[in-house]
Design an enzyme around this catalytic site. Structure first.
Site, PDB file in Angstrom:
ATOM      1  N   GLY A  32       0.807  -1.219   0.000  1.00 31.49           N
ATOM      2  CA  GLY A  32       0.000   0.000   0.000  1.00 31.49           C
ATOM      3  C   GLY A  32       0.837   1.264   0.000  1.00 31.49           C
ATOM      4  O   GLY A  32       2.061   1.234  -0.181  1.00 31.49           O
ATOM      5  N   ILE A  48       1.731   3.445   2.389  1.00 34.12           N
ATOM      6  CA  ILE A  48       2.785   3.560   3.405  1.00 34.12           C
ATOM      7  C   ILE A  48       3.968   2.659   3.028  1.00 34.12           C
ATOM      8  O   ILE A  48       5.124   3.047   3.143  1.00 34.12           O
ATOM      9  CB  ILE A  48       2.247   3.180   4.800  1.00 34.12           C
ATOM     10  CG1 ILE A  48       1.325   4.288   5.345  1.00 34.12           C
ATOM     11  CG2 ILE A  48       3.390   2.939   5.784  1.00 34.12           C
ATOM     12  CD1 ILE A  48       2.049   5.528   5.817  1.00 34.12           C
ATOM     13  N   ARG A  74       4.900   1.534  -0.010  1.00 27.69           N
ATOM     14  CA  ARG A  74       5.635   2.023  -1.182  1.00 27.69           C
ATOM     15  C   ARG A  74       6.232   3.406  -0.938  1.00 27.69           C
ATOM     16  O   ARG A  74       7.349   3.700  -1.364  1.00 27.69           O
ATOM     17  CB  ARG A  74       4.711   2.084  -2.412  1.00 27.69           C
ATOM     18  CG  ARG A  74       4.132   0.748  -2.826  1.00 27.69           C
ATOM     19  CD  ARG A  74       3.532   0.811  -4.226  1.00 27.69           C
ATOM     20  NE  ARG A  74       2.666   1.950  -4.453  1.00 27.69           N
ATOM     21  CZ  ARG A  74       1.376   2.033  -4.086  1.00 27.69           C
ATOM     22  NH1 ARG A  74       0.813   1.017  -3.445  1.00 27.69           N
ATOM     23  NH2 ARG A  74       0.644   3.102  -4.341  1.00 27.69           N
ATOM     24  N   LYS A  96       4.414  10.424  19.804  1.00 25.97           N
ATOM     25  CA  LYS A  96       3.863  10.443  18.452  1.00 25.97           C
ATOM     26  C   LYS A  96       2.392  10.060  18.448  1.00 25.97           C
ATOM     27  O   LYS A  96       1.547  10.757  17.892  1.00 25.97           O
ATOM     28  CB  LYS A  96       4.687   9.506  17.560  1.00 25.97           C
ATOM     29  CG  LYS A  96       4.260   9.544  16.095  1.00 25.97           C
ATOM     30  CD  LYS A  96       3.293   8.439  15.729  1.00 25.97           C
ATOM     31  CE  LYS A  96       2.811   8.603  14.310  1.00 25.97           C
ATOM     32  NZ  LYS A  96       1.933   7.503  13.882  1.00 25.97           N
TER      33      LYS A  96
END
Length: 388
Positions: free
Chosen positions: A11, A13, A15, A213
């Site tokens: 998907g 993220i 690639r 994060k």
């Protein structure tokens, strides 16, 4: 023989983030997926482009030196590749880890390399590699588990990069935010040392980075999405252009900041600057991020260790304020029956068919004795009443 990385998940993220940086560090990337269309496209195209977007403009990179295997059709080939790889990464979603673990376990078991395989899960979840590690052990013969760590090392990571809604007919090409953060714990690699991936920030203690994060970027992003959705906004930029929503997001992140500063001893000024950077990033009009995309999978986002219940529960345990987070939880509960999102339909079903107490327990994993439980129960009751 050159460096080789096996990446599960073809998907955006995979690639546009993980493979991009593996490629830049000189790895041949072998994509593994079960989606026929993605694998066939990767097999039929020798390159694709990653375009980094920022207010300063765009920068396009060409990615090559990759192959692709459909693990549904050729598991034996995947096992063989893992047996001779340097790194295995994944970006498949936390719920899919149990499905990729068996083939990874077989590949690790087949290894005869002298250096352990580096296994790094790149998911938006705390301890995702630990989770994958557990599934791999379950799929390894008990006698072979004893020597597992001579063949593989498992390191948790924290990733941060926004992948907005892609243009129609983009194919393999990915538009992605220029800013990124990829933090990985280095201690599991011991005397062998960590793999050479230049984009990674290697640390001894990952938890402060993961929680900062998750409880800032993901909490803020999802809050903007859910308030935006319930206010009829189309994009995150539209939502944060509304002064009321922007103030709400700041209020939520003030609460999570109090937890991060208290728990991880990060200075208030450093966290404030981090929050301001995050809000600026997710406000970026060039990303054109749609609220439906950011808000999807509300069941996961409402779960016990995730971006709302995670910080709110810890704040409640410390006797600190969590009122604004309750507002985010309410907006997430109202993200129901959104086209294209199965979890939003399941959320609506749970809230319709279960009692408030049953729904609260199922959705959040909170125990009745937890100091946050009664507050969330009231929010669930409110949303159920409004839904009738």
């Amino acid at each position: 023989m050159g460096k080789k990385a096996i990446h599960f998940g073809g998907g955006n993220i995979g690639r546009g983030f993980v493979a991009e940086f593996l490629h830049e560090s000189g790895f041949e990337v072998v994509f593994v997926d079960v989606m026929d269309a993605i694998i066939e496209s990767l097999q039929n195209n020798k390159t694709y482009q990653v375009t980094e977007v920022s207010e300063a403009g765009e920068n396009t990179k060409t990615i090559d030196n990759y192959r692709a295997i459909n693990s549904k059709k050729d598991e034996a080939a995947v096992v063989k590749e893992i047996a001779t790889a340097d790194v295995v990464t994944c970006a498949v979603g936390p719920n899919i880890l149990k499905f990729i673990a068996p083939v990874i376990a077989k590949g690790i078991d087949a290894r005869t390399e002298t250096k352990p395989l580096a296994v790094i899960a790149c998911e938006n979840a705390i301890g995702a590699t630990d989770t994958l590690h557990g599934f791999i052990k379950e799929n390894t013969d008990s006698e072979r588990v004893k020597s597992l760590y001579s063949r593989a090392a498992f390191a948790n990571s924290a990733i941060d990069r926004i992948v907005p809604t892609q243009p129609p007919n983009a194919g393999l090409n990915v538009r992605i935010e220029k800013f990124y953060e990829w933090v990985v714990e280095q201690t599991p690699f011991g005397e062998h040392g960590h793999p050479d991936i230049s984009a990674v920030h290697w640390v001894d203690n990952l938890e402060p980075y993961i929680e900062r994060k998750l409880f800032t970027v993901n909490t803020g992003h999802a809050t903007a999405a859910y308030y935006g959705y319930n206010s009829g906004k189309k994009t995150i930029h539209d939502a944060l252009s509304d002064s009321k929503i922007r103030t709400t997001v700041h209020n939520v992140l003030d609460e999570t900041a109090s937890l991060i500063v208290d728990k991880h001893k990060i200075s208030p000024q450093e966290q404030k600057e981090y929050v301001d950077t995050i809000i600026s990033r997710i406000s970026n009009p060039y990303l054109e991020d749609v609220v439906d995309r950011v808000g999807r999978a509300p069941l996961r986002k409402l779960s016990r260790k995730e971006r709302f219940i995670g910080p709110a529960s810890q704040l409640a345990e410390r006797g600190k304020k969590f009122d604004a987070l309750l507002g985010s939880i309410e907006m997430a509960l109202r993200f129901q029956n959104v086209p294209g999102d199965d979890e939003s339909a399941e959320l609506a079903k749970i809230l319709k068919e279960k009692s408030a107490a049953e729904a609260t327990a199922q959705l959040t994993g909170l125990e009745e004795s937890h100091p946050l439980y009664s507050h969330v129960l009231k929010v669930v009751e409110k949303v159920q009443k409004d839904s009738k």
